[in-house]
Design a protein around this motif. Structure first.
Motif, short mmCIF file in Angstrom:
data_model
loop_
_atom_site.label_atom_id
_atom_site.label_comp_id
_atom_site.label_asym_id
_atom_site.label_seq_id
_atom_site.Cartn_x
_atom_site.Cartn_y
_atom_site.Cartn_z
N ARG A 1 0.87 -1.04 -0.02
CA ARG A 1 0.08 0.05 -0.09
C ARG A 1 0.66 1.14 0.14
NH1 ARG A 1 -0.80 2.09 5.51
NH2 ARG A 1 0.37 0.57 6.74
N GLU A 2 0.13 2.38 -0.31
CA GLU A 2 1.07 3.66 -0.34
C GLU A 2 1.12 3.97 0.98
OE1 GLU A 2 -0.58 6.87 -2.90
OE2 GLU A 2 -1.37 5.25 -4.34
N PRO A 3 2.54 4.49 1.09
CA PRO A 3 2.90 5.18 2.41
C PRO A 3 1.80 5.98 2.93
CG PRO A 3 4.93 5.18 1.24
CD PRO A 3 3.62 4.85 0.11
N GLY A 4 1.37 6.10 4.26
CA GLY A 4 0.24 7.07 4.90
C GLY A 4 -0.99 6.78 4.35
N ALA A 5 -1.10 5.72 3.66
CA ALA A 5 -2.66 5.39 3.15
C ALA A 5 -2.99 4.45 4.46
CB ALA A 5 -2.75 4.52 2.19
N PRO A 6 -4.25 4.65 4.74
CA PRO A 6 -4.92 3.75 5.90
C PRO A 6 -4.97 2.39 5.56
CG PRO A 6 -6.86 4.87 4.58
CD PRO A 6 -5.42 5.53 3.97
N ARG A 7 -4.88 1.57 6.63
CA ARG A 7 -4.66 0.18 6.58
C ARG A 7 -6.15 -0.27 6.40
NH1 ARG A 7 -1.32 -2.84 11.05
NH2 ARG A 7 -2.30 -4.59 9.85
N LYS A 8 -6.01 -1.32 5.68
CA LYS A 8 -7.70 -1.86 5.34
C LYS A 8 -7.65 -3.08 6.09
CE LYS A 8 -10.21 -4.50 1.76
NZ LYS A 8 -10.26 -5.17 0.70
N PRO A 9 -8.78 -3.14 7.06
CA PRO A 9 -8.76 -4.08 8.01
C PRO A 9 -8.98 -5.34 7.31
CG PRO A 9 -10.84 -2.74 8.02
CD PRO A 9 -9.65 -2.31 7.37
N ARG A 10 -8.36 -6.58 7.86
CA ARG A 10 -8.63 -8.03 7.24
C ARG A 10 -10.31 -8.35 7.57
NH1 ARG A 10 -5.02 -11.88 9.97
NH2 ARG A 10 -5.49 -10.88 11.72
N GLU A 11 -10.63 -9.20 6.67
CA GLU A 11 -12.14 -9.65 6.84
C GLU A 11 -12.03 -10.85 7.67
OE1 GLU A 11 -14.06 -9.65 2.98
OE2 GLU A 11 -13.16 -7.58 2.55
N GLY A 12 -13.35 -11.08 8.50
CA GLY A 12 -13.53 -12.31 9.15
C GLY A 12 -12.74 -12.39 10.39
N THR A 13 -12.20 -11.29 10.95
CA THR A 13 -11.43 -11.52 12.30
C THR A 13 -12.47 -11.18 13.41
OG1 THR A 13 -11.05 -9.24 12.32
CG2 THR A 13 -9.32 -10.56 10.90
N LYS A 14 -11.84 -11.82 14.48
CA LYS A 14 -12.76 -11.83 15.57
C LYS A 14 -12.92 -9.80 16.09
CE LYS A 14 -11.51 -15.98 17.87
NZ LYS A 14 -10.85 -16.82 18.69
N GLN A 15 -12.09 -9.31 15.77
CA GLN A 15 -12.16 -7.87 15.98
C GLN A 15 -13.20 -7.37 15.12
OE1 GLN A 15 -8.18 -6.16 15.33
NE2 GLN A 15 -7.25 -7.42 17.16
N GLU A 16 -13.29 -7.54 13.90
CA GLU A 16 -14.19 -7.31 12.99
C GLU A 16 -15.71 -7.77 13.55
OE1 GLU A 16 -14.97 -8.84 9.08
OE2 GLU A 16 -14.16 -7.03 8.41
N GLN A 17 -15.81 -8.76 14.15
CA GLN A 17 -16.85 -9.43 14.62
C GLN A 17 -17.31 -8.63 15.70
OE1 GLN A 17 -16.51 -13.30 15.78
NE2 GLN A 17 -18.61 -13.77 16.21
N VAL A 18 -16.39 -8.21 16.62
CA VAL A 18 -16.79 -7.36 18.00
C VAL A 18 -17.16 -6.15 17.46
CG1 VAL A 18 -15.74 -6.48 20.06
CG2 VAL A 18 -15.29 -8.73 19.49
N LEU A 19 -16.53 -5.47 16.78
CA LEU A 19 -16.90 -4.44 16.04
C LEU A 19 -18.51 -4.14 15.44
CD1 LEU A 19 -13.71 -2.63 14.55
CD2 LEU A 19 -14.77 -1.96 16.86
#
Length: 114
Positions: free
Chosen positions: A25-43
Motif C-alpha cells: 500500500r502507499e505510504p500514509g494510506a490507511p490500513r484496510k482491516p482484514r475480513e472475518g476477524t474476531k475484532q471485526e466481529q466485535v465491532l
C-alpha cells in the motif's frame, strides 16, 4: 548440510506459489482491516442498535471476559469511544442478584479523538 534443506525449501516454495502476491500500500494510506476477524466481529456487535454485553462478545469470540474489556481499552486508544447504553441491575425478588446484572455497550456513532 545445504543439500538437506533443498527438499523442504522446494516444498515451501510450492506451497507459497499458489498464494497471490502481496500488494504494497502507499505510504500514509490507511490500513484496510482484514475480513472475518474476531475484532471485526466485535465491532459489528458493538455497532448493532441494541449493542452487546461483555458476555455476548466473549461467547461469540471465545475470548475471556477480561480480554473483551481489554479490547475495549484498545479501541479507546485508537480513537473509538465505547459507550455504556444501559446497566441492568438484577436485584430484588426472583432476580439473581449481582451475578445476573449486566451492562450493554455500543460504539459511539462518531469516533472521538482522545
Amino acid at each position: 548440510m545445504i543439500g538437506a534443506l533443498d527438499a523442504p525449501m522446494e516444498a515451501l516454495r510450492t506451497l507459497l506459489a499458489g498464494k497471490p502476491p502481496r500488494v504494497a500500500r502507499e505510504p500514509g494510506a490507511p490500513r484496510k482491516p482484514r475480513e472475518g476477524t474476531k475484532q471485526e466481529q466485535v465491532l459489528a456487535m458493538l455497532r448493532r442498535p441494541e449493542g452487546a454485553t461483555v458476555a455476548q462478545i466473549a461467547e461469540a469470540t471465545g475470548w475471556a471476559q477480561h480480554t473483551v474489556r481489554g479490547f475495549f481499552a484498545g479501541l479507546k486508544k485508537k480513537g473509538h469511544a465505547v459507550e455504556v447504553k444501559s446497566r441492568e441491575r438484577m436485584v430484588g425478588p426472583n432476580k439473581t442478584g449481582a451475578k445476573g446484572s449486566f451492562t450493554i455497550y455500543a460504539l459511539c456513532e462518531a469516533p472521538h479523538n482522545a
